[in-house]
Design a protein around this motif. Structure first.
Motif, short mmCIF file in Angstrom:
data_model
loop_
_atom_site.label_atom_id
_atom_site.label_comp_id
_atom_site.label_asym_id
_atom_site.label_seq_id
_atom_site.Cartn_x
_atom_site.Cartn_y
_atom_site.Cartn_z
N ILE A 45 0.84 -1.19 0.00
CA ILE A 45 0.00 0.00 0.00
C ILE A 45 0.88 1.25 0.00
N ARG A 46 1.92 1.23 0.81
CA ARG A 46 2.84 2.37 0.86
C ARG A 46 3.49 2.60 -0.51
N GLU A 47 3.86 1.52 -1.19
CA GLU A 47 4.48 1.65 -2.52
C GLU A 47 3.53 2.30 -3.51
N VAL A 48 2.27 1.89 -3.48
CA VAL A 48 1.28 2.44 -4.41
C VAL A 48 1.14 3.94 -4.18
N ILE A 49 1.03 4.33 -2.92
CA ILE A 49 0.86 5.74 -2.60
C ILE A 49 2.09 6.54 -2.99
N GLU A 50 3.27 6.03 -2.67
CA GLU A 50 4.51 6.74 -2.96
C GLU A 50 4.74 6.90 -4.45
N GLU A 51 4.35 5.89 -5.24
CA GLU A 51 4.51 5.98 -6.69
C GLU A 51 3.71 7.16 -7.24
N ASN A 52 2.50 7.34 -6.76
CA ASN A 52 1.68 8.45 -7.23
C ASN A 52 2.18 9.78 -6.72
N LEU A 53 2.64 9.82 -5.48
CA LEU A 53 3.18 11.07 -4.95
C LEU A 53 4.43 11.50 -5.72
N LYS A 54 5.30 10.55 -6.02
CA LYS A 54 6.52 10.87 -6.77
C LYS A 54 6.20 11.33 -8.19
N ALA A 55 5.14 10.76 -8.76
CA ALA A 55 4.75 11.13 -10.12
C ALA A 55 3.93 12.43 -10.14
N GLY A 56 3.54 12.90 -8.95
CA GLY A 56 2.70 14.10 -8.88
C GLY A 56 1.31 13.88 -9.41
N ALA A 57 0.86 12.62 -9.35
CA ALA A 57 -0.41 12.25 -9.95
C ALA A 57 -1.44 11.86 -8.91
N LEU A 58 -2.70 11.95 -9.28
CA LEU A 58 -3.79 11.46 -8.45
C LEU A 58 -3.94 9.96 -8.64
N LEU A 59 -4.35 9.28 -7.60
CA LEU A 59 -4.50 7.82 -7.65
C LEU A 59 -5.89 7.46 -8.16
N THR A 60 -5.94 6.70 -9.24
CA THR A 60 -7.21 6.23 -9.78
C THR A 60 -7.72 5.05 -8.96
N CYS A 61 -8.97 5.10 -8.54
CA CYS A 61 -9.55 4.00 -7.80
C CYS A 61 -9.54 2.73 -8.65
N HIS A 62 -9.07 1.63 -8.06
CA HIS A 62 -8.96 0.38 -8.81
C HIS A 62 -10.32 -0.12 -9.29
N ALA A 63 -11.40 0.22 -8.56
CA ALA A 63 -12.73 -0.23 -8.96
C ALA A 63 -13.22 0.47 -10.22
N THR A 64 -12.54 1.55 -10.63
CA THR A 64 -12.98 2.31 -11.81
C THR A 64 -12.03 2.14 -13.00
N LEU A 65 -11.05 1.26 -12.89
CA LEU A 65 -10.11 1.07 -13.99
C LEU A 65 -10.82 0.48 -15.22
N PRO A 66 -10.47 0.92 -16.41
CA PRO A 66 -11.18 0.49 -17.62
C PRO A 66 -11.01 -0.99 -17.96
N TYR A 67 -10.00 -1.64 -17.38
CA TYR A 67 -9.81 -3.07 -17.63
C TYR A 67 -10.30 -3.91 -16.45
N GLY A 68 -11.06 -3.29 -15.54
CA GLY A 68 -11.57 -4.00 -14.38
C GLY A 68 -12.99 -4.50 -14.58
N GLN A 69 -13.70 -4.66 -13.46
CA GLN A 69 -15.04 -5.22 -13.48
C GLN A 69 -16.06 -4.27 -14.11
N TYR A 70 -15.76 -2.97 -14.09
CA TYR A 70 -16.68 -1.97 -14.64
C TYR A 70 -15.98 -1.13 -15.70
N PRO A 71 -15.69 -1.71 -16.85
CA PRO A 71 -14.90 -1.00 -17.88
C PRO A 71 -15.58 0.23 -18.45
N HIS A 72 -16.90 0.33 -18.33
CA HIS A 72 -17.62 1.48 -18.88
C HIS A 72 -17.88 2.57 -17.85
N PHE A 73 -17.45 2.37 -16.61
CA PHE A 73 -17.71 3.35 -15.57
C PHE A 73 -16.88 4.61 -15.75
#
Length: 205
Positions: A45-73
């Motif tokens: 979990i710490r790695e995921v957060i740090e990767e986004n902080l280092k990239a200066g990016a917002l973290l996309t919720c995994h439940a909304t990823l286009p290749y996940g369970q809800y690709p059209h969300f």
């Protein structure tokens, strides 16, 4: 439904309004939940957060990823990350200052399992524990950290800060004495709102 079912996972803009899509609450398996429902463990979990902080990016919720369970969300920002780290990344500051945000509920499956409503704006008072609040405003009040489920922060239990406000999701916005701007989420983080210091009248016993 988003206008592009296979958009980039990091494309969290609402194409109709140009605003940033942010989940209105944590999804049922949010990595910021203290129960760690995805069983990732604190290091991952710490790695995921740090990767986004280092990239200066917002973290996309995994439940909304286009290749996940809800690709059209359509991709949307993780509510837990937004509450705690939106001011720490350029993308978050840009969203607040220029683009604006649009709050959306998690995908349908999560709506069946996560019905908690956002807490009202500026509705908190003394909280001696976890999510126990009253109707008194908090702005300017002192706060003591008991425990936070954020694995990235360097704040230690007992850290002191000043509440600067409450956002529309119910997150307490805090300026910590040691410089951190970590926000706290009632019912997820534990904290204590300290009683105001009485004014010094100069009277002696």
């Amino acid at each position: 439904m988003p206008d592009h079912p296979r958009r980039d996972p990091a494309d969290v803009l609402d194409h109709a309004t140009g605003k940033v899509r942010v989940l209105a609450r944590q999804c049922a398996t949010c990595i910021f939940r203290s129960s760690d429902p995805m069983h990732l463990g604190p290091e991952r979990i710490r790695e995921v957060i740090e990767e986004n902080l280092k990239a200066g990016a917002l973290l996309t919720c995994h439940a909304t990823l286009p290749y996940g369970q809800y690709p059209h969300f359509g991709p949307a920002v993780c509510a837990g990350f937004w509450a705690r780290h939106r001011n720490a990344v350029p993308a978050g500051r840009l969203a607040q200052l220029l683009l604006g945000t649009i709050r959306i509920p998690p995908p349908a499956h999560d709506n069946d399992h996560c019905q908690e409503a956002p807490m009202p704006h500026d509705s908190y008072g003394r909280s001696p524990g976890k999510g126990q609040v009253d109707s008194a405003p908090l702005r300017g009040r002192r706060i003591r950290l008991i425990c936070t489920c954020d694995p990235h922060t360097r704040l230690q239990p007992g850290a002191l800060g000043t509440v600067t406000g409450v956002d529309s999701l119910g997150t307490l916005l805090i300026h910590w004495d040691e410089g951190s701007r970590l926000g706290l989420i009632p019912d997820e983080d534990e904290f204590e709102i300290l009683d105001p210091t009485p004014p010094d009248t100069g009277d002696t016993c």
